[in-house]
Write a protein that holds these residues in place. Structure first.
Motif: not given
Length: 367
Positions: A35, A308, A304, A38, A348-352
């Motif tokens: 974290d 969440s 994801r 990036a 990516d950092p958004q877990l895509q």
């Protein structure tokens, strides 16, 4: 070589992963909190032990359907899977097993690797079919030995309360086949007895089994009280988030599966699940009577969803990779370390999902 935040057995490392001949040769870099930067996240490839279909294809169709589903699921980060059969007439099951064996001898390129078979039925309780067709029956040791000679059957789901199944569980366990309890009306006591006979997991925990009641704990109670391993469908439709959190507190090695159907990776519409027609709509798959019939979940979404619910990315990854590999006794997949298979995903950092590698070969994205 791939650069990023690499999840190793010792924790996160910002550096490079190198491979040769399909195996990880070296992981360099320094330990660091992902974290704090990036850069991409690099995780072990996902391992799905319950896959009925994908991309419009169903395991029971055999032939090209196996290549289609393996190519579909690798696009969502699944690098290894078990082709999962349905309850069906004996000749249909045998044909499906032979087709899977033939596919494993000549697998499709640019696809997830098929580790073997998850035989889900027909040795289940006819009173707890869920979306399974009505061909449930008891199993015989000789018959299972014959089926195991056709293809590597790594996992079998059965109902322990059926006549002779305790002895069958013991026999399968002794020959190295993992047994999960599912599609069952069995009691708490029968679940505990099955575990003592060698059963080692529970199929889509909470679904198609006797539920938890404070005076009749049921099969769910046996799992929560005694299981080391259980699979669960974390699409947030099959199981309420609160129940998922309960299972996570109780079962050390709870792991994710998709229980995906031919509808996975496809638009809304009608698809096959074994001999039945299912309809994909509003993110779910159902029979005509409204019964949930597998899922459209993919493993990247399962990751994801776990995050969440409050899991760290490292713990969520374990429940999609290392734990299912450990459940099958496969120590060279599901982890990023020297000598392990170079199966990994890049997010990516958004877990895509950005890239998928199987044995070091770029399948999606990557160089």
């Amino acid at each position: 070589m791939q650069f990023g935040n690499i999840l190793t057995a010792e924790g996160w490392r910002l550096g490079e992963i190198h491979w040769e001949g399909g195996r990880i040769k070296r992981i360099s870099g320094e330990q660091i909190d992902p974290d704090a930067n990036a850069h991409p996240r690099i995780l072990p490839g996902f391992i799905d032990l319950h896959v009925h279909g994908g991309g419009g294809a169903d395991v029971m169709e055999g032939g090209e359907a196996l290549a289609t589903l393996a190519r579909t699921h690798v696009r969502f980060g699944t690098t290894r899977l078990l082709a999962t059969t349905m309850t069906a007439p004996d000749d249909h099951i045998r044909k499906a097993l032979r087709d899977i064996a033939a596919y494993m001898q000549a697998p499709a390129p640019l696809a997830a690797k098929v580790l073997g078979v998850h035989l889900e039925g027909p040795y289940i309780n006819p009173g707890k079919l869920g979306a399974q067709p009505a061909y449930a029956r008891t199993g015989l040791i000789e018959e299972l030995d014959e089926l195991c000679s056709l293809v590597p059957i790594r996992l079998i789901t059965l109902a322990p309360e059926l006549s002779g199944h305790m002895a069958l569980i013991r026999h399968l366990s002794e020959r190295g086949v993992r047994v999960q309890l599912g599609h069952t009306l069995g009691s708490y006591e029968e679940g505990v007895e099955a575990l003592a006979h060698g059963a080692c997991g529970f199929t889509h925990l909470f679904n198609a089994m006797t539920g938890l009641h404070h005076r009749k704990p049921g099969m769910v109670g046996a799992a929560l009280a005694h299981a080391e391993y259980a699979e669960l469908i974390p699409d947030l439709l099959h199981v309420h988030p609160g129940a998922i959190l309960t299972a996570l507190r109780c079962i050390p090695n709870l792991y994710a599966v998709t229980d995906s159907t031919a509808a996975a990776g496809m638009p809304d519409g009608d698809y096959r699940l074994g001999e039945q027609t299912v309809t994909k709509c509003l993110g779910g798959v159902r029979l005509a009577d409204g019964t949930l019939a597998g899922s459209t979940l993919t493993m990247d979404q399962a990751l994801r969803n776990f995050v969440s619910l409050g899991l760290s990315l490292a713990e969520a990854s374990d429940r999609l990779s290392r734990i299912p590999a450990d459940f099958l006794g496969l120590g060279d997949i599901g982890r990023l370390e020297e000598g392990a298979a170079a199966d990994f995903v890049v997010l990516d950092p958004q877990l895509q999902l950005q890239a998928v590698f199987v044995e070091g070969r770029s399948i999606l994205g990557g160089a």
